[in-house]
Design a protein around this motif. Structure first.
Motif, PDB file in Angstrom:
ATOM      1  N   ASN A   9       0.326  -1.051   0.340  1.00  0.00           N
ATOM      2  CA  ASN A   9      -0.328   0.130   0.135  1.00  0.00           C
ATOM      3  C   ASN A   9       0.645   1.383   0.084  1.00  0.00           C
ATOM      4  N   PHE A  10       0.445   2.011  -0.637  1.00  0.00           N
ATOM      5  CA  PHE A  10       1.039   3.549  -0.873  1.00  0.00           C
ATOM      6  C   PHE A  10       0.378   4.944  -0.451  1.00  0.00           C
ATOM      7  N   TYR A  11      -1.373   4.587   0.876  1.00  0.00           N
ATOM      8  CA  TYR A  11      -1.446   5.553   1.342  1.00  0.00           C
ATOM      9  C   TYR A  11      -0.695   4.611   2.574  1.00  0.00           C
ATOM     10  N   LYS A  21      -9.874   5.577   9.035  1.00  0.00           N
ATOM     11  CA  LYS A  21      -9.973   5.832   8.224  1.00  0.00           C
ATOM     12  C   LYS A  21      -8.702   6.261   7.203  1.00  0.00           C
ATOM     13  N   ALA A  22      -8.563   5.732   5.752  1.00  0.00           N
ATOM     14  CA  ALA A  22      -7.752   6.121   4.880  1.00  0.00           C
ATOM     15  C   ALA A  22      -7.587   6.951   4.304  1.00  0.00           C
ATOM     16  N   ILE A  23      -5.829   7.302   4.905  1.00  0.00           N
ATOM     17  CA  ILE A  23      -5.302   8.912   4.466  1.00  0.00           C
ATOM     18  C   ILE A  23      -4.378   8.774   3.084  1.00  0.00           C
ATOM     19  N   VAL A  24      -4.238  10.003   2.829  1.00  0.00           N
ATOM     20  CA  VAL A  24      -3.006  10.018   1.252  1.00  0.00           C
ATOM     21  C   VAL A  24      -2.078  10.817   1.698  1.00  0.00           C
ATOM     22  N   ARG A  25      -1.328  11.230   0.496  1.00  0.00           N
ATOM     23  CA  ARG A  25       0.220  11.810   0.786  1.00  0.00           C
ATOM     24  C   ARG A  25      -0.233  13.168   1.327  1.00  0.00           C
ATOM     25  N   HIS A  31      -1.026  16.865   8.259  1.00  0.00           N
ATOM     26  CA  HIS A  31      -0.971  15.865   9.414  1.00  0.00           C
ATOM     27  C   HIS A  31       0.321  16.632  10.270  1.00  0.00           C
ATOM     28  N   LEU A  32       1.937  16.527   9.763  1.00  0.00           N
ATOM     29  CA  LEU A  32       3.274  16.415   9.731  1.00  0.00           C
ATOM     30  C   LEU A  32       3.837  18.061  10.457  1.00  0.00           C
ATOM     31  N   LYS A  33       3.040  18.513   9.666  1.00  0.00           N
ATOM     32  CA  LYS A  33       3.035  20.054   9.119  1.00  0.00           C
ATOM     33  C   LYS A  33       2.631  21.107  10.455  1.00  0.00           C
ATOM     34  N   GLY A  89      -0.682   6.151  -6.773  1.00  0.00           N
ATOM     35  CA  GLY A  89      -0.041   7.947  -6.759  1.00  0.00           C
ATOM     36  C   GLY A  89      -1.002   8.682  -5.946  1.00  0.00           C
ATOM     37  N   GLN A  90      -1.190   7.745  -4.700  1.00  0.00           N
ATOM     38  CA  GLN A  90      -1.337   8.481  -3.330  1.00  0.00           C
ATOM     39  C   GLN A  90      -0.268   8.379  -2.415  1.00  0.00           C
ATOM     40  N   GLY A  91       1.365   8.047  -2.728  1.00  0.00           N
ATOM     41  CA  GLY A  91       1.794   7.941  -1.661  1.00  0.00           C
ATOM     42  C   GLY A  91       3.243   8.413  -1.775  1.00  0.00           C
TER      43      GLY A  91
END
Length: 99
Positions: A9-11, A21-25, A31-33, A89-91
């Motif tokens: 998985n790249f998500y 819930k699923a999250i993408v890039r 969240h990190l910022k 495309g989401q990683g």
């Protein structure tokens, strides 16, 4: 002939309270910022985990990293399987450095 593929998985997943819930890039990077927290290695899940609090409520995000992806690639090699990447495309862009 049949082929066995190991899913990669790249998500990621975000857990808040009882909801997941699923999250993408872009969500992960936001969240990190915006949140102060800790990035830890979960040795059981073999994944990095970002933990922080939002409005006093604990939040946990599992999201792939180079280390977790490399471990899965090595597992596929050891098992003699192929890889199947979904949501490519989401990683994060640097995920492709390992492929």
């Amino acid at each position: 002939s049949a082929k066995v593929l190991l899913g990669l998985n790249f998500y990621g997943y975000e857990a808040v309270g009882g909801d997941t819930k699923a999250i993408v890039r872009h969500e992960y990077l936001d969240h990190l910022k915006k949140n102060k927290g800790s990035l830890e290695w979960d040795s059981e899940a073999r994944e990095h985990v970002f933990r922080f609090k939002r409005k006093g409520q604990p939040c946990t995000i599992y999201y792939p990293t180079l280390k977790s992806i490399q471990e899965r690639i090595e597992l596929a090699r050891t098992m003699g399987t192929g890889l199947s990447i979904w949501e490519i495309g989401q990683g994060l862009d640097y995920f492709f450095d390992l492929l």
